[in-house]
Design a protein around this motif. Structure first.
Motif, PDB file in Angstrom:
ATOM      1  N   THR A  56       0.852  -1.188   0.000  1.00  0.00           N
ATOM      2  CA  THR A  56       0.000   0.000   0.000  1.00  0.00           C
ATOM      3  C   THR A  56       0.887   1.236   0.000  1.00  0.00           C
ATOM      4  OG1 THR A  56      -1.626  -1.191   1.322  1.00  0.00           O
ATOM      5  CG2 THR A  56      -1.878   1.187   1.195  1.00  0.00           C
ATOM      6  N   ASP A  72       0.493   5.199   0.356  1.00  0.00           N
ATOM      7  CA  ASP A  72      -0.478   6.220   0.739  1.00  0.00           C
ATOM      8  C   ASP A  72       0.279   7.528   0.913  1.00  0.00           C
ATOM      9  OD1 ASP A  72      -2.691   7.532   1.558  1.00  0.00           O
ATOM     10  OD2 ASP A  72      -3.042   6.346   3.367  1.00  0.00           O
ATOM     11  N   ASP A  95      -0.780  10.758  -0.223  1.00  0.00           N
ATOM     12  CA  ASP A  95      -1.551  11.995  -0.272  1.00  0.00           C
ATOM     13  C   ASP A  95      -1.343  12.751  -1.589  1.00  0.00           C
ATOM     14  OD1 ASP A  95      -3.350  13.793   0.806  1.00  0.00           O
ATOM     15  OD2 ASP A  95      -1.783  15.046   1.699  1.00  0.00           O
ATOM     16  N   GLY A 125      -4.338   9.523  -5.160  1.00  0.00           N
ATOM     17  CA  GLY A 125      -4.833   8.812  -3.982  1.00  0.00           C
ATOM     18  C   GLY A 125      -4.030   7.556  -3.699  1.00  0.00           C
ATOM     19  N   LYS A 126      -4.635   6.714  -2.892  1.00  0.00           N
ATOM     20  CA  LYS A 126      -3.946   5.520  -2.412  1.00  0.00           C
ATOM     21  C   LYS A 126      -3.766   4.479  -3.528  1.00  0.00           C
ATOM     22  CE  LYS A 126      -5.585   4.038   1.718  1.00  0.00           C
ATOM     23  NZ  LYS A 126      -6.244   3.115   2.653  1.00  0.00           N
ATOM     24  N   CYS A 174      -3.044   0.336  -4.016  1.00  0.00           N
ATOM     25  CA  CYS A 174      -2.993  -0.959  -3.331  1.00  0.00           C
ATOM     26  C   CYS A 174      -2.732  -2.054  -4.355  1.00  0.00           C
ATOM     27  CB  CYS A 174      -4.317  -1.281  -2.648  1.00  0.00           C
ATOM     28  SG  CYS A 174      -4.766  -0.110  -1.377  1.00  0.00           S
ATOM     29  N   GLU A 211      -6.757   4.727  -6.208  1.00  0.00           N
ATOM     30  CA  GLU A 211      -8.007   5.337  -5.742  1.00  0.00           C
ATOM     31  C   GLU A 211      -8.665   6.217  -6.816  1.00  0.00           C
ATOM     32  OE1 GLU A 211      -9.321   7.665  -1.648  1.00  0.00           O
ATOM     33  OE2 GLU A 211      -7.226   7.220  -2.018  1.00  0.00           O
ATOM     34  N   GLY A 236       3.611  10.514   3.300  1.00  0.00           N
ATOM     35  CA  GLY A 236       2.996   9.290   3.799  1.00  0.00           C
ATOM     36  C   GLY A 236       3.953   8.126   3.760  1.00  0.00           C
ATOM     37  N   THR A 293       7.271  -0.945   6.981  1.00  0.00           N
ATOM     38  CA  THR A 293       6.798   0.377   6.538  1.00  0.00           C
ATOM     39  C   THR A 293       7.977   1.321   6.417  1.00  0.00           C
ATOM     40  OG1 THR A 293       4.688   0.113   7.668  1.00  0.00           O
ATOM     41  CG2 THR A 293       5.311   2.332   7.141  1.00  0.00           C
TER      42      THR A 293
END
Ligand code: ZN
Length: 295
Positions: free
Chosen positions: A71, A73, A75, A79-80, A82, A96, A120, A137
């Motif tokens: 993922t 993310d 911003d 958008g995101k 996945c 997204e 992010g 992460t």
């Protein structure tokens, strides 16, 4: 007429077997994603890059049932993002805002960094047979994806990694070349090999054009003098199905399911990964519970 080629990942060892090399041609996979999600060229560039590295990450998986998800993310305008995949290289993913557009960068290239954003994180969840999935992460660096994954590999996996990624979209919106070159030194690699990686990766600033012109095997032969490698097909595949969703509805219970139908007129379940809508009306719901014993 050209034959539609499968997407593929190629892996081998280079530089005196001190460095692991992966070359990916994900052109067909990116076209499947464009068709499924009606991606704008910019969305295709961002999702295509992400799915390319994700397929590489899948090559680490060993067990038949192992899988992972990525993922991003950040911003950004898109958008995101996945993506998920498994050890059979069945890949799926979505962004997204699939219709995202931005003015091109000063050098004329698509503004992938603006699409992804850099405020992010990039997260990898790997289910590789351990009872607890591995979760890694890292903070995004530029939104350019190659750089962000490079930072991820360094901080979360303690593996320095050189990555070049590219997605080339034609004027008709179709992908004409997509893929990547990924080099990872093995723990005992010499200083010389590390320097060689740094020099070599610079040649791949337009890896998508190379994929289009000489193909992944051409890159292996011409740029790395590789003679042998292992390769695997990489496919788009979503694991959702009407049967699976029927199973979920069944576990919900007949009363609950029918009350939704009563309120909404139908039950709709949407799969983001393959952009498919599943709808069930009252008759469908009755059928799901047919054959159940009434108590
Ligand atoms: Zn699906």
């Amino acid at each position: 007429m050209t034959m539609k080629k499968n997407s593929k990942i190629y892996k081998t060892l280079i530089y005196g077997d001190e460095v692991s090399l992966a070359v990916l041609d994900t052109t067909a996979l990116v076209n499947e994603l464009i068709n499924r999600h009606s991606l704008s060229p910019l969305a295709a560039a961002a999702l295509g890059r992400t799915v390319t590295v994700s397929a590489y990450l899948c090559s680490w998986l060993k067990g038949e049932d192992d899988g992972l998800s990525v993922t991003i993310d950040g911003d950004g305008a898109g958008g995101k993002i996945c993506v998920s995949g498994n050890s059979q290289f069945h890949m799926r993913g979505f962004i997204e805002h699939p219709d995202v557009t931005l003015p091109p960068r000063a050098d004329g290239k698509l503004d992938v960094g603006g699409c992804v954003g850099k405020n992010g994180t990039l997260t990898v969840i790997r289910e590789d047979g351990d009872s607890v999935p591995f979760v890694g992460t890292s903070e995004l660096v530029s939104g350019e994806i190659a750089e962000d994954f490079s930072a991820y590999f360094y901080t979360s996996e303690q593996r320095p990694t050189a990555i070049a990624l590219g997605v080339k979209i034609g004027t008709d919106g179709k992908c004409i070349g997509a893929g990547g070159v990924i080099m990872q030194p093995l723990p005992f690699a010499s200083e010389e090999s590390l320097e060689q990686i740094e020099r070599t990766i610079l040649q791949f600033s337009s890896v998508s054009t190379m994929i289009k012109e000489i193909g992944a095997e051409g890159i292996l032969r011409e740029k790395f003098s590789a003679r042998e490698w292992v390769d695997c097909d990489v496919h788009f595949q979503c694991h959702c199905s009407r049967e699976k969703i029927e199973g979920i509805l069944h576990s919900m219970g007949k009363e609950e399911a029918l009350s939704i139908v009563k309120e909404e007129g139908k039950i709709s379940v949407y799969c983001h990964y393959c952009n498919t809508d599943y709808t069930f009306d009252g008759k469908d719901v009755e059928k799901i519970f047919q054959g159940d014993k009434t108590e």
